[in-house]
Structures are given as structure tokens and as C-alpha cells.
Design an enzyme around this catalytic site. Structure first.
Site, short mmCIF file in Angstrom:
data_model
loop_
_atom_site.label_atom_id
_atom_site.label_comp_id
_atom_site.label_asym_id
_atom_site.label_seq_id
_atom_site.Cartn_x
_atom_site.Cartn_y
_atom_site.Cartn_z
N SER A 177 0.83 -1.20 0.00
CA SER A 177 0.00 0.00 0.00
C SER A 177 0.87 1.26 0.00
O SER A 177 1.65 1.46 -0.93
CB SER A 177 -0.96 -0.05 1.20
N ASP A 223 -9.04 -4.60 -5.96
CA ASP A 223 -8.55 -3.55 -5.06
C ASP A 223 -9.43 -2.31 -5.18
O ASP A 223 -9.48 -1.65 -6.22
CB ASP A 223 -7.10 -3.20 -5.42
N HIS A 255 -7.03 -5.35 -1.94
CA HIS A 255 -5.93 -4.49 -1.52
C HIS A 255 -5.12 -5.13 -0.39
O HIS A 255 -3.91 -4.91 -0.27
CB HIS A 255 -6.49 -3.14 -1.05
#
Length: 308
Positions: A177, A223, A255
Site C-alpha cells: 500500500s 482492489d 488491496h
């Protein structure tokens, strides 16, 4: 003084030996596979690489939960370091194979190193020193996380208890991330890095034409936090065309898929790190030709064959 008949016999013997040599050469050229075998041996000698670590890889070996090396780990307190928040170092227990390449890994927004801890022993058991780090703040942005990844690598190679096990010229970065966005920032700041792997990366900067580090961009088809259409895909497409690069989009993933043990992420991360940190061309077979879509791969793009 040599007798005339002796000289004549000598000349005949030399002529016969020369003819035999020519005949053997012609036969070798005509025997199927003979030249290929000679070329293969020459190629093996030319491709000798002092950084190859571990046995020859197979699909089973890179998909396995653990590689050939036993792993130890040591905790690093945030009180003993500067520039990042401490973490855990995972490393091959044995030093019989010499030094290893090293990788620093950053967690994502609001997350701590526990969210990426599974990568530590999995990668280290394949022949790397791995540093999963905490950041100064769980709210740090990608540019800060990039600086912290570099600070962690500097600590690892200069002051850590395992610095003698590491080849400081063979380093890489990974992150999830915002940590993935941070891995791009780190590679931009330090072109000498040998590999970067952003995992479902997030960054407001979408273009990375400055990167000179071989980069594997990993996205996820489901995601909704950092959609591939606005993050991983433009990241990949903006990388220089001449750069060794790849885009792996995970199928049926989110994600947060990189926060749990994942065979596909491990398989291609190991192959990428081995290929570019260790220059171990034995792993090229898993990257080129490009992997095809499957139950776990939505899409894979890249430039083959690799040049680095």
C-alpha cells in the site's frame, strides 16, 4: 643428424595426425547436439555467478512455504535506530554460502510490521536477509516511507548485528500500500537499488520515468483502496521502456491480499529478487516467457528477455 627416411616418416605421421584432427572436427560438427553441448558448457562457464545461492530452483521450491535455508531472526528496537521505527531482521542461519542480498519491507497506512511479517521468513529461507520494519508513524505517507526504507537498509548494512552477512551492493525494497508507494520513492532516490516490488501500492505520484531499478508492480483485480486503473497500471506503464519491469495483477484478490501468506506473491517476488538482486539467471524461467493468466493471475505484463 636425422636419417632421411626418419624425416620422411615424421612428415607422414604429422600429416596423418592433422588429417585425423580435421576428421574428428568434422564428425563433431556433424554429430547432432555435439556443438550444442559444447556451447552449453561454454555458456555455463560464462554465466558463472558468485551470487547464486541455494540449489537449482523448481516450481515446487519457489512455491514452498520455506526455502532451503534455516532462518533466525532478531528484533530491532525503535530506541536503537534513527530514521525509521525499528523492526525484525530475518536471516539465513548458516554463513557457509557467504554473504546475501538484503531487502527492506514497509507496511501500509495505519499498519505495523506484523501485517507483512509472513514475508520475512519466507524470503529469508530462500537466501536473503529481510528487514520488515515499523514506520515512525502509522500515518506516514509514501515519500516518508521511502526514506525510512533507505534508512533501514543503511542500518542493516552498517550497524546491525548481521551486517557481516550482507553484500551491501545487492539491496532491494518492497512494501504494501503506502509502503509500496514508498518502495517506488526509495528506488527513485537511490538508483543503485537492484530490485523494487510495490505490493498493491498507493501513491499520488502516478508516473515513474526516473526509475532505474528493476521493478515488479503487483496489483489486485478487486482492489478498491488503490485500484489498479489509477495506481498499479499507471505506475507500470510509466516506467521506462528500457527498464526490466513487470506487472502482475492478482486474480480474485483485494488491496489487503499481501497481508496474508500468498503463494503467487511469494513465487514471483522470490523470482524477481533472485533474478535482479542476485543476478541469478536460473530464475529467469519463472519470469520469461511471461506467465499466463490462471486461477491466481488476472494478467501479467513485462519485457522479456531481461537484460540486467
Amino acid at each position: 643428424m636425422q636419417h632421411p627416411h626418419s624425416r620422411s616418416r615424421t612428415r607422414k605421421l604429422r600429416t596423418a595426425l592433422a588429417a585425423t584432427a580435421v576428421a574428428v572436427g568434422l564428425c563433431t560438427a556433424l554429430i547432432p547436439g555435439a556443438q550444442a553441448a559444447d556451447s552449453a558448457r561454454a555458456g555455463t562457464l560464462a554465466a558463472d555467478n558468485p551470487y547464486e545461492r541455494g540449489p537449482a530452483p523448481t516450481v515446487s521450491s519457489i512455491e514452498a512455504p520455506r526455502g532451503p535455508y534455516a532462518v533466525s531472526d532478531t528484533s530491532v528496537s525503535s530506541l536503537l535506530v534513527s530514521g525509521f521505527g525499528g523492526g525484525t531482521i530475518y536471516y539465513p542461519t548458516s554463513t557457509a554460502d557467504g554473504t546475501f542480498g538484503a531487502v527492506a519491507i514497509s507496511p501500509g497506512f495505519t499498519a505495523r510490521q506484523s501485517s507483512i511479517a509472513w514475508l520475512g521468513p519466507r524470503l529469508a529461507s530462500q537466501g536473503f536477509v529481510v528487514f520488515t520494519i515499523d514506520t515512525n508513524s502509522v500515518y506516514d505517507q509514501p515519500d516518508s516511507r521511502g526514506r525510512q526504507l533507505l534508512a533501514a537498509l543503511d542500518y542493516l548494512t552498517e550497524r546491525s548485528s548481521v551486517r557481516g552477512r550482507i553484500d551491501s551492493s545487492r539491496l532491494g525494497v518492497m512494501g504494501h500500500s503506502m509502503g509500496g508507494g514508498g518502495s517506488l520513492e526509495a528506488a527513485k532516490s537511490r538508483p543503485s537499488l537492484q530490485a523494487a516490488i510495490p505490493l498493491t501500492g498507493w501513491n499520488t505520484d502516478k508516473t515513474w520515468p526516473e526509475l532505474r531499478t528493476p521493478t515488479l508492480v503487483v496489483g489486485a483485480d478487486g482492489d478498491s483502496v488503490a485500484p489498479v486503473s489509477s495506481h498499479s497500471e499507471p505506475f507500470y506503464e510509466s516506467l521506462p521502456g528500457s527498464l526490466d519491469k513487470a506487472y502482475l495483477e492478482l486474480n480474485n484478490a483485494t488491496h489487503f491480499t499481501p497481508n496474508s501468506s500468498d503463494t503467487t506473491i511469494a513465487k514471483y517476488s522470490i523470482s524477481w529478487l533472485k533474478r535482479f538482486i542476485d543476478n541469478d539467471t536460473r530464475y529467469e524461467q519463472f519470469l520469461c516467457p511471461l506467465p499466463r493468466p490462471s486461477l491466481t493471475i488476472e494478467e501479467y505484463r513485462g519485457n522479456c528477455p531481461h537484460t540486467s
